[in-house]
Design a protein around this motif. Structure first.
Motif, mmCIF file in Angstrom:
data_model
loop_
_atom_site.group_PDB
_atom_site.id
_atom_site.type_symbol
_atom_site.label_atom_id
_atom_site.label_comp_id
_atom_site.label_asym_id
_atom_site.label_seq_id
_atom_site.Cartn_x
_atom_site.Cartn_y
_atom_site.Cartn_z
ATOM 1 N N ALA A 97 0.846 -1.153 -0.064
ATOM 2 C CA ALA A 97 -0.008 0.094 0.071
ATOM 3 C C ALA A 97 0.931 1.325 0.067
ATOM 4 O O ALA A 97 1.988 1.186 0.521
ATOM 5 C CB ALA A 97 -0.659 0.018 1.353
ATOM 6 N N LEU A 105 0.588 3.961 1.663
ATOM 7 C CA LEU A 105 0.986 4.371 3.204
ATOM 8 C C LEU A 105 0.494 3.357 4.099
ATOM 9 O O LEU A 105 -0.567 2.955 4.662
ATOM 10 C CB LEU A 105 -0.173 5.551 3.512
ATOM 11 C CG LEU A 105 0.254 6.887 2.646
ATOM 12 C CD1 LEU A 105 -0.761 7.847 3.187
ATOM 13 C CD2 LEU A 105 1.630 7.480 2.883
ATOM 14 N N PRO A 106 1.351 2.331 4.215
ATOM 15 C CA PRO A 106 1.137 1.211 4.831
ATOM 16 C C PRO A 106 0.792 1.343 6.463
ATOM 17 O O PRO A 106 1.300 2.355 6.964
ATOM 18 C CB PRO A 106 2.633 0.420 5.040
ATOM 19 C CG PRO A 106 3.260 0.987 3.891
ATOM 20 C CD PRO A 106 2.793 2.016 3.639
ATOM 21 N N ARG A 107 -0.148 0.275 6.880
ATOM 22 C CA ARG A 107 -0.450 0.737 8.356
ATOM 23 C C ARG A 107 0.530 0.549 9.377
ATOM 24 O O ARG A 107 0.530 1.265 10.308
ATOM 25 C CB ARG A 107 -1.711 -0.344 8.490
ATOM 26 C CG ARG A 107 -2.384 -0.359 9.899
ATOM 27 C CD ARG A 107 -3.199 -1.489 10.117
ATOM 28 N NE ARG A 107 -4.239 -1.569 9.077
ATOM 29 C CZ ARG A 107 -5.117 -2.512 8.994
ATOM 30 N NH1 ARG A 107 -5.408 -3.577 9.923
ATOM 31 N NH2 ARG A 107 -6.118 -2.531 7.965
ATOM 32 N N ALA A 108 1.614 -0.290 8.966
ATOM 33 C CA ALA A 108 2.769 -0.310 9.994
ATOM 34 C C ALA A 108 3.428 0.987 10.090
ATOM 35 O O ALA A 108 3.805 1.372 11.318
ATOM 36 C CB ALA A 108 3.689 -1.232 9.459
ATOM 37 N N TRP A 148 1.952 4.063 9.916
ATOM 38 C CA TRP A 148 1.133 4.749 10.806
ATOM 39 C C TRP A 148 1.219 4.597 12.306
ATOM 40 O O TRP A 148 1.336 5.101 13.355
ATOM 41 C CB TRP A 148 -0.413 4.706 10.544
ATOM 42 C CG TRP A 148 -0.765 5.187 9.212
ATOM 43 C CD1 TRP A 148 -0.865 4.575 7.963
ATOM 44 C CD2 TRP A 148 -1.020 6.611 8.735
ATOM 45 N NE1 TRP A 148 -1.360 5.339 6.981
ATOM 46 C CE2 TRP A 148 -1.157 6.572 7.481
ATOM 47 C CE3 TRP A 148 -0.835 7.844 9.466
ATOM 48 C CZ2 TRP A 148 -1.497 7.951 6.765
ATOM 49 C CZ3 TRP A 148 -0.812 8.926 8.819
ATOM 50 C CH2 TRP A 148 -1.250 9.016 7.427
ATOM 51 N N TRP A 149 1.246 3.062 12.602
ATOM 52 C CA TRP A 149 1.173 2.702 13.799
ATOM 53 C C TRP A 149 2.545 3.072 14.466
ATOM 54 O O TRP A 149 2.742 3.412 15.615
ATOM 55 C CB TRP A 149 1.236 1.173 13.974
ATOM 56 C CG TRP A 149 1.318 0.169 15.019
ATOM 57 C CD1 TRP A 149 2.294 -0.585 15.674
ATOM 58 C CD2 TRP A 149 0.281 0.709 16.211
ATOM 59 N NE1 TRP A 149 1.944 -0.720 16.995
ATOM 60 C CE2 TRP A 149 0.850 -0.349 17.396
ATOM 61 C CE3 TRP A 149 -0.703 1.288 16.468
ATOM 62 C CZ2 TRP A 149 0.267 -0.422 18.472
ATOM 63 C CZ3 TRP A 149 -1.474 1.199 17.751
ATOM 64 C CH2 TRP A 149 -1.036 0.394 18.751
ATOM 65 N N LYS A 150 3.661 2.829 13.723
ATOM 66 C CA LYS A 150 5.078 3.133 14.047
ATOM 67 C C LYS A 150 5.051 4.660 14.424
ATOM 68 O O LYS A 150 5.503 4.929 15.684
ATOM 69 C CB LYS A 150 6.178 2.777 13.097
ATOM 70 C CG LYS A 150 7.392 3.345 13.349
ATOM 71 C CD LYS A 150 8.491 3.038 12.242
ATOM 72 C CE LYS A 150 9.936 3.467 12.686
ATOM 73 N NZ LYS A 150 10.013 4.908 12.910
ATOM 74 N N TRP A 156 2.735 6.484 15.570
ATOM 75 C CA TRP A 156 1.898 6.795 16.798
ATOM 76 C C TRP A 156 2.458 6.216 18.004
ATOM 77 O O TRP A 156 2.587 7.012 19.056
ATOM 78 C CB TRP A 156 0.511 6.398 16.557
ATOM 79 C CG TRP A 156 -0.419 6.141 17.920
ATOM 80 C CD1 TRP A 156 -0.573 4.792 18.338
ATOM 81 C CD2 TRP A 156 -0.731 7.076 18.632
ATOM 82 N NE1 TRP A 156 -1.491 5.070 19.599
ATOM 83 C CE2 TRP A 156 -1.478 6.437 19.734
ATOM 84 C CE3 TRP A 156 -0.732 8.560 18.463
ATOM 85 C CZ2 TRP A 156 -1.998 7.090 20.563
ATOM 86 C CZ3 TRP A 156 -1.450 8.924 19.575
ATOM 87 C CH2 TRP A 156 -2.053 8.493 20.625
ATOM 88 N N THR A 178 3.548 10.027 6.626
ATOM 89 C CA THR A 178 2.786 9.303 7.818
ATOM 90 C C THR A 178 3.423 10.037 9.154
ATOM 91 O O THR A 178 2.659 10.611 10.008
ATOM 92 C CB THR A 178 3.211 8.017 7.944
ATOM 93 O OG1 THR A 178 4.430 7.372 7.787
ATOM 94 C CG2 THR A 178 2.231 7.091 6.879
#
Length: 293
Positions: A18, A20-23, A25-27, A29, A141
């Motif tokens: 993707a 903008l990978p979800r990982a 965003w999580w990193k 945050w 991100t």
């Protein structure tokens, strides 16, 4: 006896995943949440405490004291001294108080400098970019999460002011909405400084050096603003500092023009911040990664 020719090897194309990978965003945050929580508590409680301290000051005594101050002090302050004898003028100064500025500068510089030079210094940037992620996605991100935190800090400041006004019974003398433009101006200040910090991070490789340059940059900008206010012949210096667009105390004491002025300030700070982010992505996309420090 003949043997069959081996089948041609299958070429596996790397997957990009993707945009903008979800990982990511999580990193971003996870790395920001503890600092954000601490600064939110500090800024909200400080605003409540500031309203309480302001309520303890006798207006008559304060007005007499202000009359004894020299005219040069008013020029340095940037607002009429008489406005400090009003509830709105006193509460507006909370948005340029050293505690508020310290919280804002700490968040912007700490998070902005960590985006690239922090990762390089820790030796984690090579591992991060070894994954199927784009370099611009790392910046985007990180920037979104950091500026959401900036929005929460600005909102926390305004909510602290509102809560202090309600608790201290200031509602009959000042309205919390009068400080909405000040909080929005604070957000613009945070956005630009965060973007500038991220750009400095893209240029450097050592986070400590990046933070040092950023602190020097902020101090130079602050001195330019003070000199421009204090010395009329150097008033042109205000056009070289972004702090000229950060005047929450002025916005609060002029409610009739506050929203128009804050939109102009936000456009200036927003354009500067977006330019810094664009430059960050351009530099980061082309630079070679140095060995971890």
């Amino acid at each position: 006896m003949t043997t069959a020719a081996p089948a041609p090897a299958t070429i596996v194309q790397p997957t990009t995943g993707a945009p903008l990978p979800r990982a990511l965003w999580w990193k971003a945050w996870v790395e920001a949440r503890l600092l954000l929580a601490a600064l939110l508590v500090v800024t909200a409680l400080f605003q409540v405490l500031y309203v309480w301290m302001s309520s303890q000051v006798e207006l008559g005594a304060l007005e007499m004291f202000l009359k004894t101050l020299p005219r040069s002090f008013e020029k340095m302050l940037g607002i009429p001294l008489a406005s400090l004898a009003t509830p709105t003028g006193r509460l507006a100064m909370a948005y340029v108080h050293p505690v508020t500025i310290f919280v804002c500068v700490s968040w912007s510089i700490a998070r902005g400098s960590d985006c690239i030079s922090g990762e390089i210094g820790r030796g984690s940037m090579e591992m991060l970019l070894a994954q199927p992620v784009r370099r611009w996605a790392v910046v985007v991100t990180h920037a979104v999460v950091t500026n959401v935190g900036a929005l929460l800090l600005a909102a926390g400041s305004w909510l602290g002011t509102w809560l202090g006004i309600v608790v201290m019974g200031y509602g009959d003398r000042v309205h919390p909405l009068d400080f909405g433009p000040a909080a929005l101006n604070l957000l613009g200040f945070l956005f630009f400084l965060t973007a500038a910090s991220t750009f400095a991070s893209a240029v450097g490789s050592d986070r400590r050096t990046t933070i040092g340059w950023l602190c020097g940059f902020y101090l130079v900008q602050l001195l330019m603003k003070l000199v421009a206010r204090a010395v009329e012949s150097f008033s042109w210096l205000q056009y070289g500092t972004y702090l000229a667009a950060f005047e929450p105390e002025v916005l609060s004491i002029h409610p009739e023009t506050a929203w128009q002025s804050v939109l102009q300030h936000s456009a200036y700070l927003g354009a500067g911040g977006l330019a810094c982010y664009a430059a960050t992505i351009a530099v980061f996309n082309k630079r070679d990664l140095p060995a971890p420090l």
